[in-house]
Scaffold this motif. Structure first.
Motif, PDB file in Angstrom:
ATOM      1  N   GLU A  12     120.573  68.091  91.724  1.00 37.63           N
ATOM      2  CA  GLU A  12     121.726  68.860  92.186  1.00 37.63           C
ATOM      3  C   GLU A  12     122.037  70.030  91.256  1.00 37.63           C
ATOM      4  O   GLU A  12     122.345  71.133  91.727  1.00 37.63           O
ATOM      5  N   ILE A  13     121.959  69.813  89.967  1.00 36.39           N
ATOM      6  CA  ILE A  13     122.204  70.909  89.027  1.00 36.39           C
ATOM      7  C   ILE A  13     121.156  71.999  89.205  1.00 36.39           C
ATOM      8  O   ILE A  13     121.479  73.190  89.289  1.00 36.39           O
ATOM      9  N   TYR A  14     119.910  71.609  89.261  1.00 35.62           N
ATOM     10  CA  TYR A  14     118.805  72.567  89.364  1.00 35.62           C
ATOM     11  C   TYR A  14     118.953  73.449  90.607  1.00 35.62           C
ATOM     12  O   TYR A  14     118.885  74.684  90.519  1.00 35.62           O
ATOM     13  N   LEU A  15     119.164  72.819  91.758  1.00 34.22           N
ATOM     14  CA  LEU A  15     119.289  73.606  92.985  1.00 34.22           C
ATOM     15  C   LEU A  15     120.586  74.405  93.024  1.00 34.22           C
ATOM     16  O   LEU A  15     120.618  75.502  93.590  1.00 34.22           O
ATOM     17  N   SER A  16     121.634  73.905  92.408  1.00 28.73           N
ATOM     18  CA  SER A  16     122.886  74.661  92.359  1.00 28.73           C
ATOM     19  C   SER A  16     122.742  75.912  91.488  1.00 28.73           C
ATOM     20  O   SER A  16     123.235  76.983  91.849  1.00 28.73           O
ATOM     21  N   VAL A  17     122.079  75.777  90.364  1.00 31.29           N
ATOM     22  CA  VAL A  17     121.832  76.938  89.505  1.00 31.29           C
ATOM     23  C   VAL A  17     120.954  77.948  90.239  1.00 31.29           C
ATOM     24  O   VAL A  17     121.224  79.156  90.221  1.00 31.29           O
ATOM     25  N   LEU A  18     119.917  77.460  90.915  1.00 33.18           N
ATOM     26  CA  LEU A  18     119.051  78.337  91.700  1.00 33.18           C
ATOM     27  C   LEU A  18     119.855  79.056  92.778  1.00 33.18           C
ATOM     28  O   LEU A  18     119.722  80.269  92.976  1.00 33.18           O
ATOM     29  N   LYS A  89     129.131  75.516  91.789  1.00 28.45           N
ATOM     30  CA  LYS A  89     129.752  75.340  90.470  1.00 28.45           C
ATOM     31  C   LYS A  89     130.370  73.956  90.344  1.00 28.45           C
ATOM     32  O   LYS A  89     130.261  73.303  89.307  1.00 28.45           O
ATOM     33  N   LYS A  90     131.027  73.491  91.392  1.00 28.06           N
ATOM     34  CA  LYS A  90     131.635  72.155  91.367  1.00 28.06           C
ATOM     35  C   LYS A  90     130.567  71.076  91.228  1.00 28.06           C
ATOM     36  O   LYS A  90     130.766  70.084  90.527  1.00 28.06           O
ATOM     37  N   LEU A  91     129.434  71.259  91.894  1.00 23.27           N
ATOM     38  CA  LEU A  91     128.344  70.294  91.767  1.00 23.27           C
ATOM     39  C   LEU A  91     127.802  70.250  90.340  1.00 23.27           C
ATOM     40  O   LEU A  91     127.527  69.175  89.804  1.00 23.27           O
ATOM     41  N   ILE A  92     127.653  71.410  89.736  1.00 26.89           N
ATOM     42  CA  ILE A  92     127.173  71.460  88.351  1.00 26.89           C
ATOM     43  C   ILE A  92     128.160  70.745  87.439  1.00 26.89           C
ATOM     44  O   ILE A  92     127.773  69.903  86.625  1.00 26.89           O
ATOM     45  N   ILE A  96     127.016  67.531  85.150  1.00 26.70           N
ATOM     46  CA  ILE A  96     126.499  67.967  83.851  1.00 26.70           C
ATOM     47  C   ILE A  96     126.598  66.876  82.773  1.00 26.70           C
ATOM     48  O   ILE A  96     125.693  66.743  81.947  1.00 26.70           O
ATOM     49  N   ASN A  97     127.640  66.084  82.771  1.00 26.77           N
ATOM     50  CA  ASN A  97     127.758  65.040  81.746  1.00 26.77           C
ATOM     51  C   ASN A  97     126.660  63.997  81.884  1.00 26.77           C
ATOM     52  O   ASN A  97     126.073  63.572  80.892  1.00 26.77           O
ATOM     53  N   ASP A 104     115.864  61.275  80.651  1.00 24.14           N
ATOM     54  CA  ASP A 104     114.750  61.593  81.545  1.00 24.14           C
ATOM     55  C   ASP A 104     115.124  62.703  82.531  1.00 24.14           C
ATOM     56  O   ASP A 104     114.770  62.653  83.690  1.00 24.14           O
ATOM     57  N   SER A 105     115.869  63.707  82.067  1.00 25.07           N
ATOM     58  CA  SER A 105     116.389  64.720  82.980  1.00 25.07           C
ATOM     59  C   SER A 105     115.571  66.013  83.009  1.00 25.07           C
ATOM     60  O   SER A 105     115.828  66.879  83.811  1.00 25.07           O
ATOM     61  N   THR A 106     114.593  66.153  82.151  1.00 25.49           N
ATOM     62  CA  THR A 106     113.843  67.397  82.080  1.00 25.49           C
ATOM     63  C   THR A 106     112.931  67.578  83.283  1.00 25.49           C
ATOM     64  O   THR A 106     112.145  66.671  83.602  1.00 25.49           O
TER      65      THR A 106
END
Length: 112
Positions: A12-18, A89-92, A96-97, A104-106
Motif C-alpha cells: 500500500e505504501i509503495y503504490l500510494s507513493v507511486l 497520503k492517509k494510506l501511507i 508507515i509504522n 521484511d518490508s524491503t
C-alpha cells in the motif's frame, strides 16, 4: 519488471507513493493520462485491488477516471487530483509504522 512486495503495508505504501508521483507529473504536464494509465491507473486492476485493499483500490479507481474528468468536467480535475492524493497520503500514514517495524518490508526488484 517484477516488484515483489512481501506484505500489505509495503504494498500500500509503495503504490500510494507511486500514485502521488504520477499525480504530480500529471499536474506538471510531464505525463499524460495514457502514461498514468499504463503506469498504475489500469481499469483491469481495480477489482483485484478493491477486493484485497479497499482504500487503495478506491484511490486507483478514481485515478482511472481522471481522463474522463478532464474531458467532461475540467473544472473538477484539480479537486479530483487532490482527493486521490489525500487518499494516498492517509494510506501511507496508516501503514508507515508497521512498515518501519517489519524487518521484511524491503521491495525486491527483478528486471528481465
Amino acid at each position: 519488471m517484477l516488484i515483489n512486495l512481501k506484505n500489505k503495508n509495503t504494498f500500500e505504501i509503495y503504490l500510494s507513493v507511486l500514485s502521488i508521483g504520477i499525480l504530480k507529473c500529471l499536474e506538471e504536464d510531464i505525463l499524460d493520462f495514457d502514461d498514468a494509465m499504463a503506469l498504475l491507473y489500469q481499469p483491469f486492476n481495480i477489482d483485484k485491488l478493491e477486493k484485497e485493499f479497499q482504500k487503495l483500490g478506491e484511490a486507483i479507481h478514481l485515478g482511472t477516471e481522471l481522463e474522463d474528468v478532464a474531458t467532461l468536467a475540467p473544472e473538477d480535475l484539480e479537486d479530483s487530483l487532490k482527493q486521490i492524493e489525500e487518499l494516498n497520503k492517509k494510506l501511507i500514514q496508516a501503514n508507515i509504522n508497521n512498515f518501519k517495524e517489519d524487518e521484511d518490508s524491503t521491495p525486491i526488484y527483478k528486471i528481465d
